[in-house]
Scaffold this motif. Structure first.
Motif, short mmCIF file in Angstrom:
data_model
loop_
_atom_site.label_atom_id
_atom_site.label_comp_id
_atom_site.label_asym_id
_atom_site.label_seq_id
_atom_site.Cartn_x
_atom_site.Cartn_y
_atom_site.Cartn_z
N ALA A 105 -85.29 29.04 -46.57
CA ALA A 105 -84.99 28.37 -45.25
C ALA A 105 -85.05 26.93 -45.27
O ALA A 105 -84.65 26.18 -44.40
N TYR A 106 -85.66 26.23 -46.66
CA TYR A 106 -85.60 24.85 -46.49
C TYR A 106 -85.35 24.48 -47.80
O TYR A 106 -85.88 24.12 -48.57
N ASN A 107 -83.93 24.76 -48.10
CA ASN A 107 -83.33 24.51 -49.28
C ASN A 107 -83.06 23.16 -49.66
O ASN A 107 -81.91 22.88 -49.77
N TYR A 108 -83.94 22.14 -49.78
CA TYR A 108 -83.78 20.85 -49.86
C TYR A 108 -83.63 20.53 -51.33
O TYR A 108 -84.56 20.28 -52.12
N PRO A 164 -82.96 25.05 -58.61
CA PRO A 164 -83.58 24.97 -57.44
C PRO A 164 -84.92 25.02 -57.41
O PRO A 164 -85.52 25.77 -56.52
N LYS A 165 -85.45 24.56 -58.59
CA LYS A 165 -86.95 24.50 -58.61
C LYS A 165 -87.30 23.22 -58.22
O LYS A 165 -86.88 22.10 -58.43
N TYR A 166 -88.64 23.17 -57.78
CA TYR A 166 -89.36 21.74 -57.58
C TYR A 166 -90.78 21.89 -58.16
O TYR A 166 -91.12 22.63 -58.56
N THR A 218 -93.92 23.56 -46.90
CA THR A 218 -93.87 23.93 -45.60
C THR A 218 -94.84 24.56 -45.04
O THR A 218 -95.97 24.55 -45.59
N LEU A 219 -95.01 24.74 -43.71
CA LEU A 219 -96.34 25.36 -42.97
C LEU A 219 -95.91 26.66 -42.33
O LEU A 219 -95.09 26.77 -41.33
N ASP A 220 -96.13 27.87 -42.84
CA ASP A 220 -95.83 29.11 -42.47
C ASP A 220 -96.27 29.43 -41.09
O ASP A 220 -95.70 30.14 -40.52
N ASP A 221 -97.37 28.93 -40.92
CA ASP A 221 -98.22 29.22 -39.61
C ASP A 221 -97.62 28.21 -38.51
O ASP A 221 -98.10 28.52 -37.37
N PHE A 222 -96.55 27.73 -38.63
CA PHE A 222 -95.75 26.83 -37.55
C PHE A 222 -94.29 27.05 -37.55
O PHE A 222 -93.54 26.17 -37.60
N GLY A 223 -93.87 28.48 -37.61
CA GLY A 223 -92.42 28.53 -37.57
C GLY A 223 -91.96 28.84 -39.16
O GLY A 223 -92.02 28.07 -39.88
N GLY A 224 -91.58 30.00 -39.40
CA GLY A 224 -91.13 30.50 -40.58
C GLY A 224 -89.93 29.79 -41.02
O GLY A 224 -89.49 29.85 -41.94
N THR A 225 -88.89 29.55 -39.79
CA THR A 225 -87.50 28.95 -40.14
C THR A 225 -87.52 27.84 -38.87
O THR A 225 -88.28 27.98 -37.96
N PRO A 226 -86.68 26.94 -38.92
CA PRO A 226 -86.23 25.92 -38.06
C PRO A 226 -86.16 26.61 -36.79
O PRO A 226 -86.70 26.01 -35.77
N GLU A 227 -85.28 27.70 -36.88
CA GLU A 227 -85.15 28.32 -35.20
C GLU A 227 -86.52 28.63 -34.59
O GLU A 227 -86.45 29.02 -33.33
N ASN A 262 -91.53 13.90 -51.09
CA ASN A 262 -90.50 13.98 -50.40
C ASN A 262 -90.20 14.98 -49.60
O ASN A 262 -89.55 14.91 -48.60
N LEU A 263 -90.40 16.21 -50.30
CA LEU A 263 -89.91 17.48 -49.75
C LEU A 263 -90.94 17.66 -48.43
O LEU A 263 -90.47 18.29 -47.35
N ARG A 264 -92.20 17.34 -48.43
CA ARG A 264 -93.04 17.35 -47.27
C ARG A 264 -92.91 16.20 -46.39
O ARG A 264 -92.59 16.87 -45.22
N ALA A 265 -92.41 15.18 -46.56
CA ALA A 265 -91.57 14.34 -45.55
C ALA A 265 -90.60 14.68 -44.54
O ALA A 265 -90.17 14.68 -43.78
N ARG A 266 -89.29 15.44 -45.56
CA ARG A 266 -88.32 15.89 -45.01
C ARG A 266 -88.57 17.02 -44.25
O ARG A 266 -87.91 17.19 -43.17
N TYR A 267 -89.54 17.88 -44.45
CA TYR A 267 -89.83 18.93 -43.80
C TYR A 267 -90.44 18.61 -42.34
O TYR A 267 -89.86 19.19 -41.40
N VAL A 268 -91.23 17.65 -42.50
CA VAL A 268 -91.90 17.23 -41.15
C VAL A 268 -90.93 16.50 -40.33
O VAL A 268 -90.85 16.55 -39.04
N LYS A 269 -90.04 15.57 -40.89
CA LYS A 269 -88.98 14.94 -40.12
C LYS A 269 -87.94 15.85 -39.66
O LYS A 269 -87.89 15.92 -38.35
N GLU A 270 -87.49 16.68 -40.15
CA GLU A 270 -86.20 17.50 -39.76
C GLU A 270 -86.74 18.79 -38.85
O GLU A 270 -86.20 19.06 -37.97
N VAL A 271 -88.15 19.52 -39.09
CA VAL A 271 -88.37 20.66 -38.65
C VAL A 271 -89.45 20.41 -37.36
O VAL A 271 -89.38 20.88 -36.23
N LEU A 272 -90.28 19.22 -37.67
CA LEU A 272 -91.35 19.05 -36.40
C LEU A 272 -91.19 17.78 -35.78
O LEU A 272 -91.44 17.99 -34.53
N LEU A 273 -90.51 16.73 -36.44
CA LEU A 273 -90.40 15.49 -35.32
C LEU A 273 -89.02 15.50 -34.73
O LEU A 273 -89.01 15.17 -33.62
#
Length: 258
Positions: A161-164, A194-196, A58-67, A203-214
């Motif tokens: 916040a991103y419990n993938y 719940p550990k990664y 995740t990127l904490d400096d670009f929104g701590g949660t999706p909202e 794949n976690l990075r891709a899902r974060y970018v897709k769902e939160v940023l894209l």
């Protein structure tokens, strides 16, 4: 499209655009395709740039949660700089005040940070905006994540916040030929939720970018080209301590509009 790519290359610093050559086992093949590679950390030399910190997805400096990701403000910002003819830094310089741009007509006043990795993502959004200008085609936007190799068998707990616990991906036809993919998607679970671990990071990075940023950008920002999104299965490189490998690539594939 060649002129669009040239414009992106000349105006951005932290996104590289190149022709791509993905193929699929079924369905239509794209008429044309390009890949955007995001390289972050503009506060450092671009030659040593990376998007994600070690062991993070995740990127904490670009929104701590999706909202908290300011999608509507980002749309307005990209619109405001899209007509500039010079480098984006010059365009942003006209809007910048103490390292931030404040956009207030769209609701409560909100400051968008234009430093650090958020600056990288402004280049990314601008590139996506410019690529989705054709009216005669439809687009498929595919996100692929990567990681560098691991030094030891570390594990981290998922961000609350991103419990993938799993990621749906298009898998490769052959791991040795990572440009050919299956259209049928599969869901890949974490090895030990719940550990990664490092294996899960791409794949976690891709899902974060897709769902939160894209996806919020595609859904809320006007575009001439209708677009859908999905995730390509990513991978971790073998060599450890290579920050440049902590990245995502975003493929834009264009098809006949039916």
């Amino acid at each position: 499209m060649k002129k669009v790519v040239q414009r992106i290359q000349s105006r951005t610093q932290y996104v590289d655009v190149q022709p791509a050559n993905l193929i699929f086992d079924s369905g239509p093949q794209p008429l044309m395709q390009y890949v955007l590679t995001l390289s972050g950390r503009p506060e450092e030399s671009p030659n040593a740039a990376y998007l994600f910190d070690s062991q993070r997805y995740t990127l904490d400096d670009f929104g701590g949660t999706p909202e908290e990701v300011p999608t509507s403000e980002i749309c307005a910002l990209i619109d405001s700089i899209s007509d500039y003819s010079g480098p984006l830094d010059d365009a942003l310089g006209d809007l910048k005040a103490s390292g931030t741009v404040k956009i207030s007509p769209l609701g409560p006043s909100l400051e968008i940070n234009l430093e650090g990795r958020a600056r990288t993502l402004i280049d990314f959004y601008y590139a996506v905006n410019q690529m989705l200008t054709l009216r005669s085609v439809r687009a498929e936007v595919l996100v692929r994540g990567f990681a560098d190799g691991e030094l030891d068998g570390w594990q981290e707990k998922l961000d609350s916040a991103y419990n993938y616990t799993s990621v749906e991906v298009m898998p490769p036809l052959d791991a040795a030929a990572p440009i050919a993919f299956r259209r049928t998607r599969v869901r890949i679970p974490l090895l030990e939720p719940p550990k990664y671990s490092n294996r899960d990071l791409p794949n976690l990075r891709a899902r974060y970018v897709k769902e939160v940023l894209l996806d919020p950008y595609l859904a809320n920002c006007p575009s001439n080209t209708p677009a859908t999104s999905a995730i390509l299965q990513g991978f971790a490189y073998k060599e450890a301590s290579r920050p440049l490998d902590r990245k995502v690539q975003v493929y834009l594939l264009f098809y006949e509009r039916g």
